[in-house]
Design an enzyme around this catalytic site. Structure first.
Site, PDB file in Angstrom:
ATOM      1  N   ASN A 157     -10.360  -3.016   2.331  1.00 37.54           N
ATOM      2  CA  ASN A 157     -10.083  -2.889   0.903  1.00 37.54           C
ATOM      3  C   ASN A 157     -11.371  -2.551   0.165  1.00 37.54           C
ATOM      4  OD1 ASN A 157      -7.269  -3.492   0.811  1.00 37.54           O
ATOM      5  ND2 ASN A 157      -7.723  -5.658   1.091  1.00 37.54           N
ATOM      6  N   TYR A 181       0.390  -4.816  11.555  1.00 37.59           N
ATOM      7  CA  TYR A 181       0.250  -3.436  11.096  1.00 37.59           C
ATOM      8  C   TYR A 181       0.921  -2.451  12.047  1.00 37.59           C
ATOM      9  CZ  TYR A 181      -2.680  -4.371   7.073  1.00 37.59           C
ATOM     10  OH  TYR A 181      -3.123  -4.782   5.848  1.00 37.59           O
ATOM     11  N   HIS A 224       0.829  -1.212   0.000  1.00 38.64           N
ATOM     12  CA  HIS A 224       0.000   0.000   0.000  1.00 38.64           C
ATOM     13  C   HIS A 224       0.865   1.265   0.000  1.00 38.64           C
ATOM     14  CE1 HIS A 224      -3.842  -2.130   0.652  1.00 38.64           C
ATOM     15  NE2 HIS A 224      -3.127  -2.946   1.395  1.00 38.64           N
TER      16      HIS A 224
END
Length: 479
Positions: free
Chosen positions: A129, A339, A56
């Protein structure tokens, strides 16, 4: 001494329910990776002594607000969803997945759809997403999957052999690959696509009652996609086409908006539903669990500085607030750690203190030091817990609600392995023209693959999903 105790919080400002005991499967464990408070404490501690996103990397962002339009307090005690008309500020980042920071916007790729809600109970990040499913369903496969999307270590070129070899050996990917190869694989703009939380999450109400939920952001601009040839033309002539479109739309007052809906599954239904509801490669039928409106998201302000607000924005699906919790989704469980850990590496241990990530709720915890500490670092206050110096304390009413676990501690796969029904149904729902474009896109994408056995293995997956689809792909590839 004062008796007015401050609540102990995470670095994203959410209250901590228990700071003495890790979340475990029963009293003897093992410890669960979903204990994001534990992971954050340990990972931050490891970085107290003193790069481009791995995935990303290319993206665009905007500020806005979320307004509640339907009272769902019967299902969740989340404060920002507590009353109709309530508005919560937010920041969103759209992105492609595989390309580098300078790559083109109009490539065939999923789009990231990450929303940060600045709630009074801390930041809530919904990191999804533009597709309701994903390629894999266990986080242990994620590094390998992303490697296939990156460049060959010798040629430094994109590698279709690796892409299709991995997918053909991972039949759970078929649903997402079918979506990716369809018209939806290249959205016209960030404004003209839906967004999804993709994973299953748990909502808990004020009485401690739980339900399972899935999030759907429905674009109010309508869904529009790009023709393959036009997308390729734009990639060469204006590789920042989607970034430019979003900025210009907001700048001229054409504010993009989405309606947020959820599917709600009673907690016990998870044991009997015909697909595993925690498998992120599957969807829940909307006939079984209809969409329920929650509210409306509007984007109405562009960033003042791209680096400070978009590049330094950090999102984690583990940034929960009271009323929203994790599910046993294996892919989600891995993301809860991965993350935040990526952000601690890329931006720094104190990424949550940057203005774009800083919660509007008061932050009180015992995390100290680390690179780029920009506040007073706790001053001379007490720096450990438990303590008898009136430091912030846990608030037991905010402990995570339990869910039952069974079985032995082992490397265990999902019980359900029907990877073909849903992509087959998706193909049969398409119009004839959509089906033809799907076949053409698949054939074009697979043609560069050098090994016939990889092509045949992948075709067999599509044949199991729909015999006609498999045959048309085989014919297109001359096999």
């Amino acid at each position: 001494m004062s008796t007015d105790k401050k609540h102990l919080t995470t670095s994203w400002g959410a209250p901590v329910g228990d700071n003495q005991n890790s979340i475990t499967a029963g009293s003897r464990g093992p410890t669960l990776i979903q204990d994001v408070h534990l992971l954050e404490k340990l990972a931050h501690f490891n970085r107290e002594r003193v790069p481009e996103r791995v995935v990303h990397a290319k993206g665009a962002g905007a500020h806005g607000y979320f307004e509640v339009t339907n009272d769902l307090s019967a299902y969740t005690k989340a404060s920002f969803l507590s009353e109709v008309g309530k508005k919560t500020p937010l920041f969103i980042r759209f992105s492609t997945v595989a390309g580098e920071l300078g790559s083109a916007d109009t490539v065939r790729d999923p789009r990231g759809f990450a929303v940060k809600f600045y709630t009074e109970d801390g930041n809530y990040d919904l990191v999804g997403n533009n597709t309701p499913v994903f390629f894999i369903r266990d986080a242990i496969k994620f590094p390998d999957f992303i490697h296939t999307q990156k460049r060959h270590p010798q040629t430094h070129l994109k590698n279709p052999n690796a892409v299709w070899d991995f997918w053909s050996l991972s039949p759970e990917s078929l649903h997402q690959v079918t979506i990716l190869m369809s018209d939806r694989g290249i959205p016209a703009t960030f404004r003209h696509m839906h967004g999804f939380g993709s994973h299953t999450f748990k909502w808990v109400n004020a009485q401690g009652e739980a339900v399972w939920v899935k999030y759907h952001f429905k674009t109010e601009q309508g869904v529009k996609n790009l023709d393959v040839e036009l997308a390729a033309k734009l990639a060469g002539e204006n590789p920042d086409y989607h970034t430019e479109d979003l900025f210009n739309a907001i700048e001229k007052g054409d504010f993009p908006s989405w309606k947020l809906c959820v599917q709600i599954m009673p907690e016990q239904d998870a044991n009997t539903y015909r697909f595993d509801p925690f498998d992120v490669t599957k969807v829940w039928s909307q006939k079984d669990y209809p969409l329920i409106e929650v509210g409306r998201m509007v984007l109405n302000r562009n960033p003042e500085n791209y680096f400070a607000e978009v590049e330094q924005a950090t999102f984690s699906p583990g940034s929960f607030v009271p009323g929203i919790e994790a599910s046993p989704d294996k892919m989600l469980q891995g993301r809860l750690f991965a993350y935040s850990d990526a952000h601690r590496y890329r931006v720094g241990a104190n990424h949550n203190s940057l203005p774009i990530n800083r919660p509007q709720a008061e932050v009180n915890n015992y995390q100290r030091d680390g690179a780029m500490r920009a506040d007073n670092n706790g001053g001379g206050s007490v720096y450990y817990e438990p303590n008898s110096y009136d430091g912030p304390q846990e608030s037991p009413q905010h402990k995570t609600t339990p869910f039952a676990v069974t079985g032995e501690a082992a490397s265990v796969a999902y019980d359900h392995n029907d990877h073909y029904t849903q992509p087959g149904d998706l193909y049969r729902l398409m119009s004839a023209d959509e089906q033809t474009r799907l076949v053409e896109n698949i054939v074009a994408a697979m043609s560069p693959v050098e090994r016939v056995d990889i092509k045949l293995r992948q075709i067999e997956h599509w044949r199991k999903a729909d015999a006609e689809l498999g045959q048309r792909i085989a014919d297109g590839l001359g096999l």
